[in-house]
Design a protein around this motif. Structure first.
Motif: not given
Length: 76
Positions: A46-51, A53-63
């Motif tokens: 959602s929010d116009g993010k590419t896949a 960008q979404a993966k990068a966000g999940r990785d950052m949250a995991k870190r």
């Protein structure tokens, strides 16, 4: 002390440990907030993010979660 008091004390200790373990497990399950793998894969980006960008966000949250866990360990 009679036998009834001793047995009651042991049973209370065992029940307290079992209940605490169950409550801790339940709270851990609720706090993780994980979704089943099948629904996570079906969720659209959602929010116009590419896949990517979404993966990068999940990785950052995991870190961030790992860093918080390490700081909690150091605080002990």
């Amino acid at each position: 002390m009679n036998l009834n008091q001793i047995v009651s004390m042991i049973m209370n200790t065992l029940m307290r440990k079992a209940v605490n373990k169950g409550v801790d497990a339940g709270m851990g399950y609720l706090s993780k907030g994980k979704k089943p793998a099948s629904t996570a894969a079906k969720t659209p980006v959602s929010d116009g993010k590419t896949a990517a960008q979404a993966k990068a966000g999940r990785d950052m949250a995991k870190r961030a979660r790992q860093a918080a866990q390490i700081t909690r360990r150091l605080g002990r």
